[in-house]
Design a protein around this motif. Structure first.
Motif: not given
Length: 339
Positions: A161-168
């Motif tokens: 929940p604290e991350w993002s698809a872009v970050g992944k």
């Protein structure tokens, strides 16, 4: 990053007098960007396994799986040309990170003959003598979540929940870059990135994060908040949520960046950019062209104006053959030293 006016983009050169000024501004943009994507985890050591291989007419296609952060695995094709005609004196070849667009087939859309017309750039680049790594992104190809539709990030968003698809995606592609540069056949000083649409912005996100990318080619991947009728294109949606925090920031009127600033992180890396005037997904081509103009001004400020090339044409959301050939020539120039 500063808040963009509804009347236009904040000029990249605002407040800059020297190249050191840009270095400080770049650091601020980078830190804000990392915060927005949810940060980047510590990278896993380079490790991959070969799952299968196929001999094609002019290259070997290795079906591989490599380690990523938090114990994840990334499926990919590693395309290796038979010819060594483009190797340097010690036998090393130039290489490309080829990032696929929004296609259920993932890597197959760009790396095998069954891929769509205008999308087989991984296959075309290995035919030009490059070693090519074509990974699946999350939710695509072999990485679709069980029970979920392609390009639906709900399960990922719930798990992180604290991350993002872009970050992944960025983290996964950095792992791919680590792998590519570790191969004994690859010249790590001649590695580029290319992509269309989803793959296009992933390519310049990667180039902005890692100087090992020596040239980047982007098709229909540059965008802006400014002028975009889809206010929540990049925020939380019921399918692919790129940057979930954007939705709340927009609600509060606190969007303080635009994508020309994120693309600027790649400078002074050579950057090819194709913008389509009839792009049905990102139709605000006039504002996107303003973003490209801002990027060129920055490259000129850095005394490398010849390293940025933007082209605008009348196609739809596509990577036409003539434009792909120009993109390949651009990559050849900066990765192979060809005129």
């Amino acid at each position: 990053m500063r808040k963009n006016s509804h009347k236009g983009l904040v000029p990249l050169l605002a407040g800059l007098s020297t190249q050191k000024d840009w270095a400080r501004k770049r650091d601020a943009i980078l830190q804000s960007w990392l915060e927005l994507v949810g940060g980047l985890p510590e990278r896993a050591p380079v490790h991959f396994e070969q799952l299968d291989s196929v001999r094609e007419a002019n290259h070997m296609r290795l079906h591989i799986q490599y380690d990523a952060a938090y114990g994840d695995k990334v499926t990919a094709y590693l395309l290796v040309p038979y010819t060594m005609s483009r190797a340097n004196a010690v036998g090393k070849l130039p290489a490309i990170m080829a990032l696929h667009p929004t296609a259920n087939a993932g890597k197959d859309d760009i790396a095998v003959e069954s891929g769509r017309e205008g999308r087989r750039y991984a296959l075309e680049l290995v035919e030009r003598g490059y070693i090519v790594l074509a990974p699946d992104t999350i939710t695509a190809g072999e990485r679709k979540d069980d029970g979920a539709d392609y390009f639906h990030t709900a399960l990922f968003d719930k798990q992180y929940p604290e991350w993002s698809a872009v970050g992944k995606m960025l983290s996964d592609h950095l792992h791919g870059l680590d792998l590519l540069c570790s191969l004994p056949e690859v010249d790590p000083e001649r590695v580029g990135a290319i992509g269309h649409s989803l793959g296009g912005y992933n390519a310049y996100f990667l180039a902005g994060m890692d100087e090992r990318v020596k040239a980047v080619a982007v098709s229909c991947g540059l965008s802006t908040f400014y002028g975009d009728a889809d206010n929540n294109r990049w925020g939380r949606r019921d399918w692919f949520s790129h940057l979930p925090r954007v939705t709340e920031l927009m609600r509060m009127g606190k969007i303080d960046f635009d994508f020309h600033e994120i693309a600027a992180l790649a400078a002074p890396t050579p950057f090819f950019c194709w913008i389509a005037q009839q792009d049905q997904y990102m139709p605000h081509w006039k504002e996107i062209s303003e973003a490209a103009s801002e990027l060129h001004l920055l490259y000129e400020h850095l005394n490398v104006g010849d390293r940025f090339q933007a082209l605008i044409g009348t196609s739809r959301h596509d990577f036409p053959d003539s434009i792909r050939q120009l993109a390949y020539a651009f990559l050849d120039k900066w990765l192979l030293g060809e005129p």
